[in-house]
Design a protein around this motif. Structure first.
Motif, mmCIF file in Angstrom:
data_model
loop_
_atom_site.group_PDB
_atom_site.id
_atom_site.type_symbol
_atom_site.label_atom_id
_atom_site.label_comp_id
_atom_site.label_asym_id
_atom_site.label_seq_id
_atom_site.Cartn_x
_atom_site.Cartn_y
_atom_site.Cartn_z
ATOM 1 N N VAL A 212 -10.885 -13.510 25.290
ATOM 2 C CA VAL A 212 -12.054 -14.125 25.925
ATOM 3 C C VAL A 212 -12.386 -15.419 25.197
ATOM 4 N N ARG A 213 -12.947 -16.354 25.946
ATOM 5 C CA ARG A 213 -13.304 -17.661 25.390
ATOM 6 C C ARG A 213 -14.808 -17.840 25.505
ATOM 7 N N MET A 214 -15.421 -18.326 24.461
ATOM 8 C CA MET A 214 -16.859 -18.606 24.471
ATOM 9 C C MET A 214 -17.109 -19.859 23.656
ATOM 10 N N THR A 215 -18.283 -20.453 23.852
ATOM 11 C CA THR A 215 -18.613 -21.719 23.216
ATOM 12 C C THR A 215 -19.903 -21.565 22.428
ATOM 13 N N VAL A 216 -19.893 -22.010 21.182
ATOM 14 C CA VAL A 216 -21.072 -21.992 20.324
ATOM 15 C C VAL A 216 -21.371 -23.423 19.900
ATOM 16 N N ALA A 217 -22.482 -23.973 20.398
ATOM 17 C CA ALA A 217 -22.887 -25.346 20.057
ATOM 18 C C ALA A 217 -21.756 -26.341 20.302
ATOM 19 N N GLY A 218 -21.040 -26.167 21.419
ATOM 20 C CA GLY A 218 -19.971 -27.071 21.779
ATOM 21 C C GLY A 218 -18.636 -26.755 21.160
ATOM 22 N N ARG A 219 -18.575 -25.778 20.247
ATOM 23 C CA ARG A 219 -17.315 -25.427 19.590
ATOM 24 C C ARG A 219 -16.732 -24.185 20.238
ATOM 25 N N PRO A 220 -15.485 -24.216 20.676
ATOM 26 C CA PRO A 220 -14.893 -23.064 21.360
ATOM 27 C C PRO A 220 -14.464 -21.982 20.364
ATOM 28 N N HIS A 221 -14.594 -20.728 20.799
ATOM 29 C CA HIS A 221 -14.089 -19.583 20.044
ATOM 30 C C HIS A 221 -13.279 -18.737 21.025
ATOM 31 N N VAL A 222 -12.040 -18.466 20.686
ATOM 32 C CA VAL A 222 -11.181 -17.612 21.506
ATOM 33 C C VAL A 222 -10.911 -16.342 20.701
ATOM 34 N N LEU A 223 -11.347 -15.209 21.257
ATOM 35 C CA LEU A 223 -11.291 -13.939 20.525
ATOM 36 C C LEU A 223 -10.479 -12.910 21.293
ATOM 37 N N HIS A 224 -9.808 -12.067 20.543
ATOM 38 C CA HIS A 224 -9.014 -10.977 21.103
ATOM 39 C C HIS A 224 -9.838 -9.687 21.000
ATOM 40 N N ILE A 225 -10.213 -9.128 22.150
ATOM 41 C CA ILE A 225 -11.017 -7.898 22.165
ATOM 42 C C ILE A 225 -10.084 -6.718 21.914
ATOM 43 N N VAL A 226 -10.188 -6.148 20.713
ATOM 44 C CA VAL A 226 -9.292 -5.044 20.347
ATOM 45 C C VAL A 226 -9.990 -3.691 20.424
ATOM 46 N N GLY A 227 -11.282 -3.660 20.707
ATOM 47 C CA GLY A 227 -11.992 -2.383 20.777
ATOM 48 C C GLY A 227 -13.328 -2.535 21.466
ATOM 49 N N ARG A 228 -13.856 -1.394 21.909
ATOM 50 C CA ARG A 228 -15.198 -1.353 22.502
ATOM 51 C C ARG A 228 -16.106 -0.564 21.567
ATOM 52 N N SER A 229 -17.212 -1.162 21.200
ATOM 53 C CA SER A 229 -18.170 -0.518 20.306
ATOM 54 C C SER A 229 -19.459 -0.201 21.064
ATOM 55 N N ILE A 230 -20.219 0.740 20.533
ATOM 56 C CA ILE A 230 -21.526 1.067 21.106
ATOM 57 C C ILE A 230 -22.524 0.044 20.586
ATOM 58 N N GLU A 231 -23.140 -0.701 21.493
ATOM 59 C CA GLU A 231 -24.100 -1.737 21.141
ATOM 60 C C GLU A 231 -25.399 -1.461 21.880
ATOM 61 N N THR A 232 -26.473 -1.212 21.130
ATOM 62 C CA THR A 232 -27.768 -0.891 21.741
ATOM 63 C C THR A 232 -28.668 -2.109 21.865
ATOM 64 N N ALA A 233 -28.254 -3.262 21.356
ATOM 65 C CA ALA A 233 -29.071 -4.474 21.422
ATOM 66 C C ALA A 233 -28.585 -5.381 22.540
ATOM 67 N N ASP A 234 -29.528 -6.168 23.086
ATOM 68 C CA ASP A 234 -29.207 -7.202 24.082
ATOM 69 C C ASP A 234 -28.420 -6.651 25.263
ATOM 70 N N ALA A 235 -28.761 -5.440 25.705
ATOM 71 C CA ALA A 235 -28.114 -4.810 26.859
ATOM 72 C C ALA A 235 -26.601 -4.725 26.696
ATOM 73 N N GLY A 236 -26.133 -4.613 25.440
ATOM 74 C CA GLY A 236 -24.711 -4.467 25.185
ATOM 75 C C GLY A 236 -23.905 -5.740 25.312
ATOM 76 N N ARG A 237 -24.575 -6.880 25.562
ATOM 77 C CA ARG A 237 -23.851 -8.150 25.704
ATOM 78 C C ARG A 237 -23.638 -8.761 24.319
ATOM 79 N N VAL A 238 -22.872 -8.065 23.525
ATOM 80 C CA VAL A 238 -22.656 -8.430 22.128
ATOM 81 C C VAL A 238 -21.163 -8.351 21.831
#
Length: 779
Positions: A549-575
């Motif tokens: 997945v690709r995302m942008t932080v303050a104009g800087r791109p980050h490309v990350l490989h999702i290797v697992g699904r974790s339980i996230e209770t904050a921000d409706a799981g959009r973490v």
């Protein structure tokens, strides 16, 4: 008509306990549904709660300092105003050099009556104590959370020579603070505001308008612009904007109550329908006599319908009155929800709709069963001529050959020798037991959240940060604590392709010591550019474990490989969580050696060792740092859902009442069926005590079958429903916990014991009846 009334009175007198239980169960169902509606509104609409409690303003007008904002109070559509307040735009921070938040300071000598800030911590401003050398300030809760500010902290504000002390935190129904977009709101005394060195362009006025009709919002804004002039208005915000931004997802409690309320309504309808059908079978001779003396089928049906609709109306009225009169007095969130709901528009008609729905649902089940009464022929048929005898089954004969007590063998045969009727009784009894098991599953899941938070996405109990301690000294301080392990972390907001909103990107731990995330699918992130994501993020991006997945932080791109699904209770799981090393890669374009040094973390997540107490650990850190380290406890979602336990107890009580209604029906049917066999049972040599045991064991076998089926299906349904809630809320599946086997066995044993105890007295009376009375029952 008189004859029908006399028959109804005699019927109620003869079946008084069952009638009382039916009315009480209906009252409990009504209370459950009304509380579910109130809690659903309370949990799903926090903005409405704040708006109602504070008598909020529908429109906020921000103007230049020279504008006559107070003239807007004369508009015909305006019912009340908050202000106008003199305002100053400034920036604030806890410590010099720390991240700053933009504030709109409002000068007021007293707490406004309209759009009144609701104090959640600390107190309101005091003209005596907060006008001295150290002046006071009250922060709106969203900006206070962003600044990590709490009562007692001191703030450094641009344009003010002296520090201001935070004396309170308050909730409002205005648009919340958003860094770089919407300034936070704060209140100070007028003298404090006058001491500001802000220029003319930073000063202004703000007024809140509460309208008689919220639908006039756009029209009032147009009139305000016309009256003051477009050049005098700097900003406008409305209640619609605030509500859209404050949409909450804390719906579990309301959904749980709604589920159990509807389930209890279904169970009650089945119980009432079964009770009517059983009574019809037990009063075929009486119904035939009624028809023989001139009652039409329609009159017979109406008698049964009127009787049970009367009981339903009595129960619904009782439940609605108790809820309206005492609901707001219940301590905790339930009482708060009822007090708020009673102030909301539409409360009265919703109460009527829910009450009418309960009556209509039970009435539909009643009509279906009462229709059978209208088909009873006016001439009774001899039961002995139509009864299906049949040989004993092979299991029964084998049990007798093994010298199993005859009472148990005959009880087993009496319970299941009519499969269709027995299955219906088992199903009706299994429904409340199934719902009770689901309630126990929800309770067990909450207990697991509290006792093992590391398994549900909350491995860290505390988070720590400091603006004054150097990072090396801070790491040494945290490393010296033997009762915890510290993981460095940072958190930023990121944009993903095709989405206008932001998601949370976290860097926790390092490549050499990764953070212990609760991974339920795939594996933890270990290498560069690897990350684990919450279910909400995967749903948002339509991604799966293994995708990039690709995302942008303050104009800087980050490309990350999702290797697992974790339980996230904050921000409706959009973490999405990666290591701090990966998050900081590319954050600077400076190639110098200093730039390659490890960056300072924004905070540290503190994972406590087994048996460590969070309060003691926090006190120890505060003392060791001489107060320079801010330590907070990470909130557990189970703390916000503590009312589920109290709700579960109440729902189990309601379901128990429904089960007792069905149990009374089952016992009555068993006694009536065995009463016809008294002649045969006595002829084969059974004593009255053995006959009593036959009837009791038949009831116990039916209850045992229902308990086994209800608990087994309840465990499966509980896991499915809780995981479904986890998936829709963004937390993800894998959070459901089964009730302990000992608890399930206890439920089964208690159900069978209650059934046997309830059947003893009616069975003993039937066993001692005269033979002549038993003979008449053959017709």
């Amino acid at each position: 008509m008189r004859a029908a009334a006399r028959w109804t009175q005699a019927h109620l007198t003869a079946h008084r306990p069952a009638a009382v239980l039916t009315a009480l169960a209906t009252a409990g169902i009504t209370i459950s549904l009304l509380l579910a509606t109130a809690l659903f509104a309370y949990a799903t609409d926090p903005w409405q709660r704040a708006f109602t409690q504070s008598s909020g303003a529908h429109v906020w007008i921000h103007t230049q300092g020279g504008a006559d904002a107070g003239s807007l109070a004369a508009l015909d559509e305006v019912r009340a105003t908050s202000g106008p307040f003199r305002t100053v735009r400034t920036t604030a921070s806890l410590q010099p050099g720390d991240a700053r938040a933009t504030l709109e300071l409002r000068g007021t000598a007293q707490r406004p009556a309209t759009a009144a800030p609701q104090i959640t911590a600390g107190r309101w401003l005091d003209t005596d104590t907060d006008a001295g050398t150290t002046k006071g300030i009250v922060l709106e809760s969203s900006v206070a959370r962003a600044m990590w500010a709490k009562p007692g902290d001191t703030l450094t504000l641009s344009g003010f020579a002296a520090h201001l002390r935070v004396v309170g935190i308050a909730d409002t129904a205005e648009v919340a603070f958003r860094a770089g977009e919407t300034p936070g709101v704060a209140w100070v005394l007028p003298d404090t505001l006058h001491a500001s060195e802000a220029g003319r362009d930073q000063r202004g006025n703000t007024i809140g308008l509460r309208l008689g009709d919220p639908a006039d919002t756009d029209y009032v804004v147009q009139r305000a612009v016309t009256r003051l002039g477009a050049d005098q208005i700097t900003d406008v915000s409305t209640w619609r904007q605030a509500k859209a931004e404050a949409e909450g997802d804390n719906q579990l409690l309301g959904r749980l109550l709604g589920l159990f309320g509807l389930g209890a309504l279904l169970a009650a309808a089945l119980a009432v329908g079964g009770a009517i059908s059983t009574r019809i079978r037990g009063h075929l001779r009486d119904i035939s006599i009624l028809k023989a003396i001139g009652f039409t089928p329609g009159q017979v049906v109406r008698m049964f319908v009127a009787l049970h609709l009367g009981l339903a109306l009595l129960g619904v009225a009782l439940g609605a009155l108790l809820t309206q009169a005492l609901g707001a007095l219940v301590p905790g969130r339930i009482g708060e929800a009822m007090a708020l709901w009673q102030q909301l528009p539409g409360h009265a008609w919703l109460t009527l709709v829910i009450s009418g729905g309960v009556v209509a649902f039970i009435g539909a089940a009643t009509c279906l069963a009462a229709w059978r009464a209208g088909r009873v022929p006016p001439v009774p048929v001899a039961r002995a001529a139509t009864a299906a005898g049949g040989r004993a089954s092979a299991l029964t004969r084998r049990a007798l050959g093994l010298r199993v007590p005859p009472a148990l063998v005959l009880g087993w045969r009496g319970a299941f020798h009519r499969p269709l009727r027995s299955s219906a009784a088992v199903a009706r009894l299994a429904v409340p037991l199934l719902l009770i098991t689901i309630a126990l599953g929800a309770w067990t899941t909450l207990d697991h959240f509290s006792s093992h938070p590391e398994n549900v996405g909350l491995p860290a109990a505390l988070t720590a940060r400091s603006d004054t301690l150097p990072d090396r000294e801070l790491r040494q301080l945290l490393g010296s604590q033997r009762q915890m392990t510290a993981y460095p972390g940072a958190e930023v907001q990121a944009l993903v392709p095709g989405q206008t909103g932001t998601i949370t990107l976290r860097g926790l731990g390092t490549d050499t010591r990764p953070y212990p995330s609760a991974v339920v699918e795939g594996r933890a992130a270990h290498g560069p550019n690897e990350a684990v994501a919450g279910q909400g993020l995967l749903d948002l991006l339509d991604a799966r474990v293994g995708d990039w997945v690709r995302m942008t932080v303050a104009g800087r791109p980050h490309v990350l490989h999702i290797v697992g699904r974790s339980i996230e209770t904050a921000d409706a799981g959009r973490v999405v969580s990666t290591t701090l090393d990966t998050l900081r890669e590319g954050d600077t374009d400076d190639p110098s050696p200093q730039a390659s040094a490890p960056p300072r973390p924004d905070f540290y997540q503190l994972v406590l060792h087994h048996g460590a107490d969070p309060d003691s650990a926090r006190e120890a850190l505060t003392k060791a740092s001489a107060g320079r380290l801010e330590v907070r406890e990470i909130p557990n979602p189970a703390d916000q859902l503590s009312a589920v336990r109290a709700v579960s107890v109440g729902l189990i009580a309601v379901l128990t009442l429904i089960g007792l209604v069905e149990l009374a029906t089952t016992v009555g049917a068993g006694v009536r069926d065995r009463s016809r066999d008294l002649l045969a049972l006595r002829a084969v040599g059974l004593t009255p005590r053995q006959i009593t045991a036959v009837i009791v064991s038949a009831t116990a076998f039916i209850t045992l079958a229902a308990a086994l089926a209800g608990t087994a299906l309840g465990v499966l349904a509980s896991q499915w429903l809780i995981d479904l809630q986890g998936r829709t809320s963004g937390w993800g599946t894998g959070i459901a916990q089964r009730p302990a086997l000992g608890i399930l066995l206890l439920v089964i044993v208690v159900a069978v014991t209650i059934a046997a105890a309830a059947a003893i007295l009616p069975a003993a009376r039937a066993a001692r009846r005269r033979l002549a009375d038993s003979a008449t029952d053959l017709l």
